[in-house]
Design an enzyme around this catalytic site. Structure first.
Site, PDB file in Angstrom:
ATOM      1  N   TYR A 121     -16.271 151.582  25.632  1.00 45.80           N
ATOM      2  CA  TYR A 121     -16.895 152.598  26.469  1.00 45.80           C
ATOM      3  C   TYR A 121     -16.455 154.017  26.134  1.00 45.80           C
ATOM      4  CZ  TYR A 121     -19.485 149.420  29.409  1.00 45.80           C
ATOM      5  OH  TYR A 121     -20.400 148.505  29.863  1.00 45.80           O
ATOM      6  N   GLU A 193     -13.029 124.551  34.685  1.00 45.93           N
ATOM      7  CA  GLU A 193     -13.840 125.313  33.739  1.00 45.93           C
ATOM      8  C   GLU A 193     -14.553 126.500  34.385  1.00 45.93           C
ATOM      9  OE1 GLU A 193     -17.686 124.562  30.790  1.00 45.93           O
ATOM     10  OE2 GLU A 193     -16.353 122.895  31.293  1.00 45.93           O
ATOM     11  N   ASP A 250     -16.320 120.185  31.861  1.00 46.24           N
ATOM     12  CA  ASP A 250     -17.590 119.480  31.745  1.00 46.24           C
ATOM     13  C   ASP A 250     -17.521 118.419  30.657  1.00 46.24           C
ATOM     14  OD1 ASP A 250     -18.781 120.974  33.727  1.00 46.24           O
ATOM     15  OD2 ASP A 250     -19.817 122.332  32.355  1.00 46.24           O
TER      16      ASP A 250
END
Length: 370
Positions: A121, A193, A250
């Site tokens: 930035y 997760e 997962d």
């Protein structure tokens, strides 16, 4: 083209408490800009070139003289940035690298920490996207042979922890060791997760479980950042007595890769081995858990073409095997599940546990008790 870095002799003094790693960074940046200036001065049509080393592959091996510690053979290749270059794209990349080097030089000299997002930035119109800054920072660290922190560059924190001060907080890049005194109540650590999973478990007060005891729940919202891994490494090293560290991800190729990143790190950050967590125990999700809780695969989903490609890539990856070709400890179960995944063409998210009897709380209570 401006790099915003002052390398005049009067300002090139190293910081008072400069470390060897910091001095390596300073020396590299100063010599790089000196070479650019000399190239321009000596040759009427000088073509300055900056060359970085980028990690292309890592191969695990055991250093038997260092208590069987897992280390990495690192393969890399040179990446050259020249000016004016053959086209606008080459000139642009040279300018981006020069700007990042200038930002790092200023940070190291002043003794302040900056985030990769700060660097982006400072000149978003130049960099165009955050990924370029991230890649350049990692390449510079590898080229200098230092950690990213030695560049005085950190990632914007994204990890969350529940069970610390009875609220969900963002994990800072530099976690104060003094705060460990407030964690004497911890009996277990669970890494999940996803942020949604953490928040759901906090709402059900898993971290204050009457049977399991008080614990800490952590998420990095996907692939772990260094701050989250360092935080967990600090907990595992400093908490006394040691507490178990569990991982819930997962049942898909990305979940397996996320687990591997916690346990053994990633290719781009292979030099940050002090953050690895080989003691993490994977408690799911696995196919047998689906069968035990659902009795079928009704809560699973078909693999996408990308899923199959990623799974095949993992099964053939040298990063998952030692020098003898054996699957690394902690990852053997992942290999078995990936093979089943490709055979059955099914995957599942941990949210599938919400739809079974007792929900995820019952599942985790059983798994963390064992």
């Amino acid at each position: 083209m401006t790099f915003n870095v002052d390398l005049e002799p009067s300002t090139r003094q190293a910081p008072v408490h400069v470390s060897l790693a910091h001095q390596k960074v300073i020396n590299y940046i100063e010599s790089t800009f000196d070479n650019i200036i000399q190239e321009i001065r000596v040759r009427p049509y000088g073509k300055p070139v900056i060359t970085l080393r980028r990690i292309t592959a890592i191969k695990p091996y055991y250093d038997h003289s260092d208590y069987m510690r897992l280390k990495w053979h690192i393969e890399d290749r040179p990446i050259s940035y020249s000016f004016p270059g053959k086209n606008k794209d080459e000139a642009w990349r040279f300018a981006c690298l020069g700007r990042v080097l200038g930002e790092i030089y200023a940070a190291v000299q002043s003794g302040i920490l900056v985030t990769k997002r700060d660097i982006y930035y400072h000149d978003p119109s130049l960099f165009k996207h955050q990924g370029l800054v991230d890649r350049l920072v990692d390449d510079i660290a590898h080229t200098c042979g230092v950690r990213r922190l030695d560049l005085h560059v950190v990632a914007s924190p994204k990890g969350l922890v529940a069970g610390f001060k009875n609220e969900v907080i963002t994990i800072p890049d530099m976690f104060p060791h003094a705060h460990l005194d407030a964690l004497g109540h911890v009996r277990w650590i669970l890494v999940v997760e996803k942020e949604a999973t953490l928040k759901a478990l906090v709402e059900q007060s898993l971290h204050l479980h009457p049977t399991l005891g008080s614990g800490i729940i952590v998420t990095a919202k996907g692939y772990p950042d260094l701050a989250t891994r360092k935080f967990l490494r600090t907990l595992c090293d400093e908490l006394s007595p040691p507490v178990p560290l569990w991982g819930l991800f997962d049942l898909d190729p990305d979940g397996m890769r996320i687990l591997k990143c916690y346990v053994y790190g990633s290719k781009t950050l292979a030099h940050e081995q002090e953050c690895n967590l080989p003691e993490m125990k994977w408690i799911g999700l696995r196919y047998r858990h689906l069968l035990q809780t659902c009795h079928d695969f009704s809560l699973s989903l078909p693999l996408t073409p990308r899923d199959r490609a990623v799974a095949a890539s993992i099964l053939n990856s040298h990063e998952w095997r030692d020098e003898s070709g054996n699957i690394l400890p902690c990852l053997v179960g992942c290999h078995v599940e990936l093979q089943r995944m490709l055979l059955l063409n099914r995957k599942a998210e941990i949210q599938a546990l919400d739809d079974v009897e007792g929900g995820m709380m019952a599942y985790l209570t059983e798994m963390l008790r064992n």
